[in-house]
Design a protein around this motif. Structure first.
Motif, PDB file in Angstrom:
ATOM      1  N   VAL A 187       3.272  -2.104 -21.479  1.00 14.81           N
ATOM      2  CA  VAL A 187       3.574  -0.718 -21.118  1.00 14.81           C
ATOM      3  C   VAL A 187       3.414  -0.562 -19.615  1.00 14.81           C
ATOM      4  CG1 VAL A 187       2.856   1.698 -21.330  1.00 14.81           C
ATOM      5  CG2 VAL A 187       2.859   0.203 -23.346  1.00 14.81           C
ATOM      6  N   THR A 188       4.457  -0.075 -18.961  1.00 17.93           N
ATOM      7  CA  THR A 188       4.397   0.197 -17.523  1.00 17.93           C
ATOM      8  C   THR A 188       4.170   1.687 -17.318  1.00 17.93           C
ATOM      9  OG1 THR A 188       5.905  -1.625 -17.029  1.00 17.93           O
ATOM     10  CG2 THR A 188       5.630   0.057 -15.328  1.00 17.93           C
ATOM     11  N   VAL A 189       3.076   2.028 -16.668  1.00 24.62           N
ATOM     12  CA  VAL A 189       2.753   3.428 -16.401  1.00 24.62           C
ATOM     13  C   VAL A 189       3.369   3.826 -15.062  1.00 24.62           C
ATOM     14  CG1 VAL A 189       0.914   5.117 -16.053  1.00 24.62           C
ATOM     15  CG2 VAL A 189       0.629   3.285 -17.743  1.00 24.62           C
ATOM     16  N   LEU A 190       4.136   4.910 -15.074  1.00 25.71           N
ATOM     17  CA  LEU A 190       4.833   5.407 -13.889  1.00 25.71           C
ATOM     18  C   LEU A 190       4.321   6.779 -13.497  1.00 25.71           C
ATOM     19  CD1 LEU A 190       8.474   4.723 -15.177  1.00 25.71           C
ATOM     20  CD2 LEU A 190       7.078   3.149 -13.839  1.00 25.71           C
ATOM     21  N   LEU A 191       4.643   7.172 -12.273  1.00 23.94           N
ATOM     22  CA  LEU A 191       4.448   8.547 -11.837  1.00 23.94           C
ATOM     23  C   LEU A 191       5.712   8.954 -11.085  1.00 23.94           C
ATOM     24  CD1 LEU A 191       1.994  10.730 -11.784  1.00 23.94           C
ATOM     25  CD2 LEU A 191       2.159  10.330  -9.326  1.00 23.94           C
ATOM     26  N   HIS A 192       6.517   9.790 -11.710  1.00 23.18           N
ATOM     27  CA  HIS A 192       7.821  10.156 -11.152  1.00 23.18           C
ATOM     28  C   HIS A 192       8.598   8.907 -10.731  1.00 23.18           C
ATOM     29  CE1 HIS A 192       7.331  14.363 -11.612  1.00 23.18           C
ATOM     30  NE2 HIS A 192       6.385  14.489 -10.721  1.00 23.18           N
ATOM     31  N   SER A 193       8.731   7.987 -11.687  1.00 21.87           N
ATOM     32  CA  SER A 193       9.504   6.747 -11.566  1.00 21.87           C
ATOM     33  C   SER A 193       8.859   5.703 -10.668  1.00 21.87           C
ATOM     34  CB  SER A 193      10.936   7.029 -11.067  1.00 21.87           C
ATOM     35  OG  SER A 193      11.608   7.879 -11.973  1.00 21.87           O
ATOM     36  N   ARG A 194       7.642   5.951 -10.168  1.00 23.28           N
ATOM     37  CA  ARG A 194       6.951   4.978  -9.329  1.00 23.28           C
ATOM     38  C   ARG A 194       5.856   4.298 -10.133  1.00 23.28           C
ATOM     39  NH1 ARG A 194       9.037   8.811  -6.273  1.00 23.28           N
ATOM     40  NH2 ARG A 194       9.641   8.344  -4.132  1.00 23.28           N
ATOM     41  N   SER A 195       5.916   2.969 -10.190  1.00 26.14           N
ATOM     42  CA  SER A 195       4.954   2.226 -10.999  1.00 26.14           C
ATOM     43  C   SER A 195       3.540   2.356 -10.433  1.00 26.14           C
ATOM     44  CB  SER A 195       5.347   0.751 -11.046  1.00 26.14           C
ATOM     45  OG  SER A 195       4.367  -0.008 -11.716  1.00 26.14           O
ATOM     46  N   LEU A 196       2.561   2.496 -11.328  1.00 26.96           N
ATOM     47  CA  LEU A 196       1.151   2.522 -10.944  1.00 26.96           C
ATOM     48  C   LEU A 196       0.464   1.200 -11.288  1.00 26.96           C
ATOM     49  CD1 LEU A 196       0.101   6.136 -12.070  1.00 26.96           C
ATOM     50  CD2 LEU A 196       0.839   5.357  -9.813  1.00 26.96           C
ATOM     51  N   VAL A 197       1.216   0.234 -11.795  1.00 23.19           N
ATOM     52  CA  VAL A 197       0.647  -1.058 -12.170  1.00 23.19           C
ATOM     53  C   VAL A 197       0.247  -1.836 -10.916  1.00 23.19           C
ATOM     54  CG1 VAL A 197       1.086  -3.262 -13.320  1.00 23.19           C
ATOM     55  CG2 VAL A 197       1.975  -1.139 -14.306  1.00 23.19           C
ATOM     56  N   ASN A 198      -0.961  -2.393 -10.947  1.00 23.61           N
ATOM     57  CA  ASN A 198      -1.494  -3.211  -9.847  1.00 23.61           C
ATOM     58  C   ASN A 198      -1.594  -2.455  -8.531  1.00 23.61           C
ATOM     59  OD1 ASN A 198      -1.835  -5.553 -11.400  1.00 23.61           O
ATOM     60  ND2 ASN A 198       0.276  -6.210 -11.059  1.00 23.61           N
ATOM     61  N   LYS A 199      -1.779  -1.158  -8.609  1.00 25.18           N
ATOM     62  CA  LYS A 199      -1.925  -0.354  -7.398  1.00 25.18           C
ATOM     63  C   LYS A 199      -3.401  -0.094  -7.103  1.00 25.18           C
ATOM     64  CE  LYS A 199       2.429   0.220  -6.407  1.00 25.18           C
ATOM     65  NZ  LYS A 199       2.995  -0.731  -7.339  1.00 25.18           N
ATOM     66  N   SER A 200      -3.725   0.063  -5.835  1.00 23.43           N
ATOM     67  CA  SER A 200      -5.097   0.349  -5.410  1.00 23.43           C
ATOM     68  C   SER A 200      -5.434   1.812  -5.637  1.00 23.43           C
ATOM     69  CB  SER A 200      -5.257   0.017  -3.927  1.00 23.43           C
ATOM     70  OG  SER A 200      -4.482   0.927  -3.143  1.00 23.43           O
ATOM     71  N   VAL A 201      -6.692   2.144  -5.461  1.00 25.30           N
ATOM     72  CA  VAL A 201      -7.131   3.534  -5.602  1.00 25.30           C
ATOM     73  C   VAL A 201      -6.356   4.438  -4.653  1.00 25.30           C
ATOM     74  CG1 VAL A 201      -9.070   5.103  -5.167  1.00 25.30           C
ATOM     75  CG2 VAL A 201      -9.443   2.994  -6.459  1.00 25.30           C
ATOM     76  N   VAL A 202      -6.276   4.033  -3.397  1.00 23.77           N
ATOM     77  CA  VAL A 202      -5.589   4.862  -2.398  1.00 23.77           C
ATOM     78  C   VAL A 202      -4.098   4.969  -2.721  1.00 23.77           C
ATOM     79  CG1 VAL A 202      -4.918   5.020   0.030  1.00 23.77           C
ATOM     80  CG2 VAL A 202      -7.270   4.415  -0.572  1.00 23.77           C
ATOM     81  N   SER A 203      -3.486   3.880  -3.185  1.00 20.55           N
ATOM     82  CA  SER A 203      -2.062   3.923  -3.541  1.00 20.55           C
ATOM     83  C   SER A 203      -1.808   4.897  -4.685  1.00 20.55           C
ATOM     84  CB  SER A 203      -1.566   2.528  -3.934  1.00 20.55           C
ATOM     85  OG  SER A 203      -1.554   1.666  -2.823  1.00 20.55           O
ATOM     86  N   ILE A 204      -2.697   4.908  -5.662  1.00 22.42           N
ATOM     87  CA  ILE A 204      -2.556   5.833  -6.787  1.00 22.42           C
ATOM     88  C   ILE A 204      -2.650   7.274  -6.298  1.00 22.42           C
ATOM     89  CG2 ILE A 204      -3.687   6.674  -8.892  1.00 22.42           C
ATOM     90  CD1 ILE A 204      -4.375   3.754  -9.528  1.00 22.42           C
TER      91      ILE A 204
END
Length: 481
Positions: free
Chosen positions: A34-51
């Motif tokens: 399952v790939t979790v997105l936020l307005h079509s932007r992937s949150l997979v393998n993202k840092s705290v600041v990136s999220i």
């Protein structure tokens, strides 16, 4: 407590929530595909600041910032469900929940919104599909990065080999170095090691065989354990069916070209005509970066307003087929120094529109200027519409298209008044509408469309490959049609 104290306390709270999101997102990706997105932007393998930055960016398109305090309950609800392979957009869940008036709890609403990916409805996880890259230049290396990134769940696409011409001593070491560090796109996200003896690059655990060959006919891919693979030709050397058919060697089932195809080779723009690919089609093209940038918004405008005619002017970054300093070139102007000049040149993007949008009756003309930047281009799409409209109407329509339409992975939308080209390096969308530059006067609309002609295009290529491989999983909540 001062305003500054309030702001810092709020930041620390959101930081803590973002930290707690990472293991949930990672587990959903690794264990359930399952790939979790936020307005079509992937949150997979993202840092705290990136999220946190991705949540804040929502204000550029949705008009208001999303907070992790709003999306975290939906992520927790997803983690408790029996989910199958899918893409799930937290931004869309939160937005549609706010508009829902039935009084459902977050858990109830989430379960209903993603019902197609749960229980008896869920898709079974598929075996990885082998992928081969023929050529390892600008697009080839970025496609490699994307394929390696998306192999994290152990399913989907697996980059098995790269085919290149031999380049002398330490060839594989130098190619690995170019994959590891990129002057425009930065460091590779992960680890890369090289085994020269076995001619293998290992990137984030992916063993990628480097095969040296001067011609497609020299390779039998089954010798490397490769079966039913999709080969992505990044060289552009062959563009017609006859030439590309040379790649249909043992171990290769389909060929995808990262350049405009000629003759009867289908030119595919994901999001627009990818559903027209015939199951038995073995050879197809992903068209050009500019075609991918203009066709989705052109389709969106034609669907809503009708387009009678149009002209596209692309202001394009320079590319490797130009010269650093003045030197001979088969084209009339491209021999002049790319970093020192604006160069008028031709573009085939306008004529390629007919292949991707055969139902569009409007005549679209085009021209191009190469400019001294290494990446990110802008297409100025000047359209005569079939009916009059206002700037506000077109502005709101395109914003909605970027958020909820079937084209939301292709079209992005930005309202930042100070945006410049370098801000879009690394964009995964095919095209970004610059809201501040939009002009509408009666039946005339002028759209300014940014696009990362390297990375955004590479994302479109991978989407096409996912589609023909059968690993393009559905997105929830369902997109409005």
């Amino acid at each position: 407590m001062t305003v500054n104290d309030d702001s810092f306390t709020n930041w620390k709270i959101r930081e803590e929530i973002a930290e707690s999101m990472i293991p949930l997102i990672g587990k959903l990706h690794r264990e359930r595909d399952v790939t979790v997105l936020l307005h079509s932007r992937s949150l997979v393998n993202k840092s705290v600041v990136s999220i946190l930055k991705t949540h804040r960016f929502a204000r550029q398109i949705a008009g208001a910032e999303l907070s992790v305090t709003e999306t975290m309950p939906f992520l927790e609800a997803l983690a408790s469900l029996d989910l199958g392979p899918s893409q799930i957009d937290l931004g869309m869940l939160a937005t549609t929940y706010q508009a829902d008036e039935r009084g459902l709890s977050v858990a109830e609403f989430t379960a209903e919104a993603v019902a197609g990916a749960t229980g008896a409805n869920k898709i079974e996880r598929r075996e990885p599909r082998d992928v081969v890259l023929y050529g390892f230049g600008r697009i080839g290396r970025l496609v490699a990065r994307l394929l390696i990134e998306k192999s994290g769940s152990g399913n989907g696409l697996m980059l098995r080999a790269i085919v290149v011409r031999g380049g002398g001593a330490q060839d594989i070491v130098k190619r690995a170095s170019l994959l590891r560090r990129d002057s425009i796109h930065g460091q590779f996200q992960g680890t890369i090691t090289v085994d020269e003896d076995s001619s293998t690059i290992v990137a984030n655990g992916n063993a990628i065989k480097v095969i040296y060959a001067d011609d497609p006919s020299a390779v039998d891919y089954t010798e490397y354990g490769i079966r039913d693979a999709i080969l992505i030709d990044n060289t552009g050397k062959w563009r017609d069916r006859e030439g590309l058919s040379k790649h249909l060697r043992p171990g290769i089932e389909k060929v995808v070209l990262t350049a405009p195809g000629k003759g009867d080779v289908p030119n595919i723009v994901h999001g627009v005509n990818h559903d027209t690919i015939k199951p038995d089609e073995q050879i197809l093209s992903c068209a050009s970066c500019t075609t991918n940038a203009i066709v989705p918004p052109l389709k969106a405008m034609d669907d809503e307003y009708g387009v009678l005619r149009g002209h596209v002017e692309t202001v394009h970054s320079f590319t490797n087929d130009q010269n650093l300093l003045d030197n001979y070139h088969k084209s009339e102007r491209r021999g002049r120094s790319a970093p020192l000049n604006m160069v008028i040149t031709e573009t085939g993007a306008a004529s390629a529109v007919a292949k991707a949008l055969p139902d569009l009756k409007a005549k679209i003309s085009g021209s191009s200027i190469r400019v001294p930047v290494p990446d990110v281009s802008i297409a100025i799409l000047n359209l005569q519409l079939a009916r009059e409209a206002t700037r506000e109407e077109v502005h709101d329509y395109l914003r909605e298209v970027s958020l909820t339409s079937p084209l939301k992975r292709q079209i992005d939308f930005i309202t930042a008044p100070d945006a410049v080209s370098s801000d879009f390096i690394g964009s995964r969308h095919a095209s970004i509408v610059d809201a501040g530059a939009l002009k509408v006067d009666g039946d005339n609309a002028i759209l300014y469309l940014w696009y990362d002609n390297e990375f955004g295009y590479s994302c479109q290529v991978v989407r096409v490959v996912q589609h023909v491989s059968g690993v393009e999983y559905p997105t929830y909540p369902a997109t409005a049609v």
